[in-house]
Design an enzyme around this catalytic site. Structure first.
Site, PDB file in Angstrom:
ATOM      1  N   LEU A 145       0.867  -1.172   0.000  1.00  0.00           N
ATOM      2  CA  LEU A 145       0.000   0.000   0.000  1.00  0.00           C
ATOM      3  C   LEU A 145       0.902   1.221   0.000  1.00  0.00           C
ATOM      4  O   LEU A 145       1.996   1.197   0.577  1.00  0.00           O
ATOM      5  CB  LEU A 145      -0.892   0.050   1.249  1.00  0.00           C
ATOM      6  CG  LEU A 145      -2.010  -0.987   1.399  1.00  0.00           C
ATOM      7  CD1 LEU A 145      -2.711  -0.782   2.744  1.00  0.00           C
ATOM      8  CD2 LEU A 145      -3.015  -0.892   0.260  1.00  0.00           C
ATOM      9  N   ASP A 146       0.460   2.312  -0.633  1.00  0.00           N
ATOM     10  CA  ASP A 146       1.217   3.546  -0.558  1.00  0.00           C
ATOM     11  C   ASP A 146       1.309   3.996   0.894  1.00  0.00           C
ATOM     12  O   ASP A 146       0.445   3.678   1.726  1.00  0.00           O
ATOM     13  CB  ASP A 146       0.542   4.649  -1.378  1.00  0.00           C
ATOM     14  CG  ASP A 146       0.581   4.385  -2.871  1.00  0.00           C
ATOM     15  OD1 ASP A 146       1.414   3.568  -3.305  1.00  0.00           O
ATOM     16  OD2 ASP A 146      -0.229   4.990  -3.603  1.00  0.00           O
ATOM     17  N   ARG A 147       2.317   4.778   1.199  1.00  0.00           N
ATOM     18  CA  ARG A 147       2.565   5.223   2.571  1.00  0.00           C
ATOM     19  C   ARG A 147       1.335   5.898   3.203  1.00  0.00           C
ATOM     20  O   ARG A 147       1.031   5.669   4.375  1.00  0.00           O
ATOM     21  CB  ARG A 147       3.753   6.191   2.581  1.00  0.00           C
ATOM     22  CG  ARG A 147       4.167   6.671   3.962  1.00  0.00           C
ATOM     23  CD  ARG A 147       5.430   7.492   3.871  1.00  0.00           C
ATOM     24  NE  ARG A 147       5.948   7.846   5.188  1.00  0.00           N
ATOM     25  CZ  ARG A 147       7.128   8.417   5.387  1.00  0.00           C
ATOM     26  NH1 ARG A 147       7.921   8.681   4.354  1.00  0.00           N
ATOM     27  NH2 ARG A 147       7.531   8.714   6.610  1.00  0.00           N
ATOM     28  N   ARG A 249      -5.127   6.660  -7.627  1.00  0.00           N
ATOM     29  CA  ARG A 249      -4.934   8.105  -7.492  1.00  0.00           C
ATOM     30  C   ARG A 249      -4.850   8.763  -8.869  1.00  0.00           C
ATOM     31  O   ARG A 249      -5.457   9.818  -9.107  1.00  0.00           O
ATOM     32  CB  ARG A 249      -3.677   8.372  -6.675  1.00  0.00           C
ATOM     33  CG  ARG A 249      -3.772   7.825  -5.249  1.00  0.00           C
ATOM     34  CD  ARG A 249      -2.425   7.675  -4.573  1.00  0.00           C
ATOM     35  NE  ARG A 249      -1.743   8.949  -4.409  1.00  0.00           N
ATOM     36  CZ  ARG A 249      -0.521   9.070  -3.902  1.00  0.00           C
ATOM     37  NH1 ARG A 249       0.154   7.982  -3.511  1.00  0.00           N
ATOM     38  NH2 ARG A 249       0.039  10.255  -3.782  1.00  0.00           N
TER      39      ARG A 249
END
Length: 322
Positions: A145-147, A249
């Site tokens: 997962l992205d930060r 995103r």
């Protein structure tokens, strides 16, 4: 004090197929590779009584003879959890939303990286050192997962389970659902986004929708559905068919509804956040369904993060389903 003695350690079934050098480095991280190589080359370490090489692959149930200078009478694996940063074990426990003998599912909080990188000192992969078992086995990440993305993160407790789950994600057998709070309303309310995606030629730190297939561009597909609206904001359910970097995103920005709090892809000028909404990424890995390697199906839903929950409350959004 008793003199160190030779130790014998049985190869765990989960370590079957692992190279001896990797097995040793995991069990003896403080012993230089050169020293390990000499011990193996001179026959001081043996497997089932026979001399071996560093590249030898181990089999379940084999007996590994460890000389005194390696163990001091200890076993090949660390005797208990490896201490990481203070509080790592407690922090991981606080994130757990599902656990069985093979898998743990975390609800990852905002701002915590999954893996290390430039400028990152604390991350989930490093924190998992605190969960090494008595045989030295560290739980393994099976996806990312992205930060700043919150929500469902699956962890495998065994190497064989990690390998099976990796194939599940690679084969797109895992069904993932995300929630996103966006500026604007998609038109139509639900649909399919399918584009070519690759590195932004103007900024290598970002991804971008590209006009055609190139050597670097890959097909990216996302399904979306509007769950609720409030003023200029929409709550969307996003289902990635592919798993490209920053895909959700980029796709939301591409169709004109960038995700609130996105520092890379939200570029709406002269627009202020409504009161009570924090300028944090509102992208949450809400649910995952996948075949469990031990049989059956794993279904896990993660409660939204505190800042996302606050926004839903302020806006009066009441999603159904999800």
């Amino acid at each position: 004090m008793a003199e160190p003695r030779v130790s014998h350690v049985e190869v765990d079934p989960d370590d079957a197929g692992m190279r001896l050098d990797r097995w040793l480095r995991r069990g003896f991280p403080d012993v230089p590779l050169g020293a390990l190589s000499k011990i193996v080359r001179t026959g001081q370490l043996r497997v089932d009584g026979a001399r071996v090489k560093l590249e030898t692959r181990l089999e379940a149930g084999q007996s590994v003879r460890l000389p005194p200078q390696m163990t001091g009478g200890a076993t090949a694996a660390p005797s208990g959890p490896v201490s990481g940063a203070a509080g790592d074990a407690a922090a991981l426990e606080a994130m757990v939303i599902y656990r069985d003998e093979a898998i743990v599912v975390l609800n990852k909080p905002f701002g915590l990286a999954v893996q290390g990188g430039s400028g990152i000192s604390r991350h989930v992969d490093g924190m998992l050192e605190a969960w090494r078992d008595k045989k030295g086995r560290k739980p393994r990440l099976v996806h990312r997962l992205d930060r700043d993305t919150t929500g469902v993160l699956v962890i495998a407790l065994k190497r064989s389970i990690a390998a099976a789950l990796a194939e599940t994600f690679k084969g797109r057998d895992a069904e993932k659902t995300y929630w996103a709070l966006t500026r604007g309303h998609p038109s139509p309310d639900e649909g399919r986004i399918s584009t070519w995606m690759g590195r932004d030629p103007r900024d290598s730190e970002k991804m971008a929708v590209l006009p055609q297939k190139t050597k670097e561009a890959q097909r990216a597909t996302t399904l979306y559905e509007t769950l609720d609206r409030s003023g200029q904001l929409s709550l969307l359910r996003l289902s990635p068919v592919t798993g490209r970097t920053h895909q959700l995103r980029v796709h939301c920005a591409h169709i004109g509804v960038p995700i609130i709090g996105d520092p890379k892809y939200f570029n709406v000028e002269n627009w202020a956040l409504p009161g009570g909404i924090q300028n944090r990424l509102h992208l949450h890995a809400r649910h995952i369904t996948l075949p469990h390697p031990d049989g059956g199906t794993l279904n896990v839903t993660a409660p939204v993060s505190p800042h996302f929950h606050q926004s839903l409350t302020v806006l009066g959004l009441s999603p159904t389903g999800g």
